[in-house]
Design a protein around this motif. Structure first.
Motif, PDB file in Angstrom:
ATOM      1  N   GLY A  68      10.596 -18.722 -11.140  1.00 24.07           N
ATOM      2  CA  GLY A  68       9.938 -18.887  -9.855  1.00 24.07           C
ATOM      3  C   GLY A  68       8.691 -19.729 -10.017  1.00 24.07           C
ATOM      4  N   LEU A 142       8.312 -15.220 -13.284  1.00 23.45           N
ATOM      5  CA  LEU A 142       7.564 -15.512 -12.064  1.00 23.45           C
ATOM      6  C   LEU A 142       6.189 -16.080 -12.397  1.00 23.45           C
ATOM      7  N   ASN A 156       3.839 -14.957  -0.522  1.00 26.14           N
ATOM      8  CA  ASN A 156       4.087 -14.718  -1.946  1.00 26.14           C
ATOM      9  C   ASN A 156       3.802 -13.277  -2.343  1.00 26.14           C
ATOM     10  N   LEU A 159       6.544 -10.586  -3.255  1.00 27.70           N
ATOM     11  CA  LEU A 159       7.209 -10.526  -4.555  1.00 27.70           C
ATOM     12  C   LEU A 159       6.652  -9.412  -5.417  1.00 27.70           C
ATOM     13  N   VAL A 180       6.005 -11.778 -15.648  1.00 25.20           N
ATOM     14  CA  VAL A 180       5.121 -12.165 -14.538  1.00 25.20           C
ATOM     15  C   VAL A 180       3.817 -12.712 -15.094  1.00 25.20           C
TER      16      VAL A 180
END
Length: 225
Positions: A68, A142, A156, A159, A180
């Protein structure tokens, strides 16, 4: 002093201030207002997002990976190198101009990765791919906005909610990894990851590959069966 040159701007769908692509000599940066979102000199933590995730998937022969955020391509480059030649990598980038910049003024940073047969680039919100991808991925990486505490777009934030993390868990195969990136730590986010069904480790990584610069946070969250 080397002057700064504004090369292009882009509107973030659902966002406020435009993104600005700036060049200073051989250095590129992408700015949002007064905030520098990324810089071509600072690739260390974006690369670690891929390498730390791959280290938890050593037994997967043909990993399916979702990234992402394209950014300056550092995570994609590291993913291609670390996940291997059998990996299939999907990159979701919400802002079409960022893909254009990757093929234009910043093409040398991407080193042809967008043309790899292993890579598919989708100009859309990564959240849509996550929701549509139940049990599809071995790893989801991500690097969206500024992490759980976003800057560029309120959309956003979804998420990183408990519901969004549960959707990410559903998109992963058993033992899959959600990695992440964040500009800093967030104990409440760590707790949400655990509540969503992940075993979590939190890594502090320097912004540069040489081990210098700002400290960033990467969560490595492994889906419990």
């Amino acid at each position: 002093m080397i002057p700064r040159e504004l090369l292009a701007t882009a509107v973030v769908p659902g966002g406020g201030d435009p993104l600005r692509l700036i060049r200073r000599g051989t250095e590129f940066s992408i700015m949002l207002g007064a905030n520098e979102l990324m810089n071509s000199r600072l690739s260390g933590s974006e690369e670690a997002l891929a390498t730390l995730a791959q280290a938890r998937l050593t037994d997967v022969e043909k990993p399916a990976v979702l990234i992402g955020g394209l950014g300056m391509g550092f995570t994609l480059r590291a993913a291609l190198a670390s996940f291997g030649q059998q990996a299939q990598i999907t990159v979701a980038e919400l802002v079409p101009e960022i893909v254009d910049w990757a093929r234009g003024p910043m093409a040398h940073l991407h080193e042809g990765t967008l043309d790899s047969p292993q890579v598919q680039v989708c100009v859309q919100d990564v959240g849509g791919l996550i929701r549509a991808g139940r049990g599809r991925y071995d790893a989801i990486l991500l690097d969206v906005d500024n992490g759980p505490d976003g800057l560029s777009r309120e959309g956003n934030d979804a998420l990183y909610t408990l519901a969004g993390l549960s959707e990410a868990r559903a998109a992963l195969r058993p033992g899959g990894v959600l990695a992440v990136w964040s500009s800093g730590p967030d104990p409440r986010f760590t707790a949400r990851l655990r509540k969503a069904g992940f075993d979590v480790s939190e890594e502090t990584v320097r912004a540069t590959a040489s081990g210098r610069g700002a400290r960033h946070t990467i969560w490595i969250a492994v889906r419990r069966s």
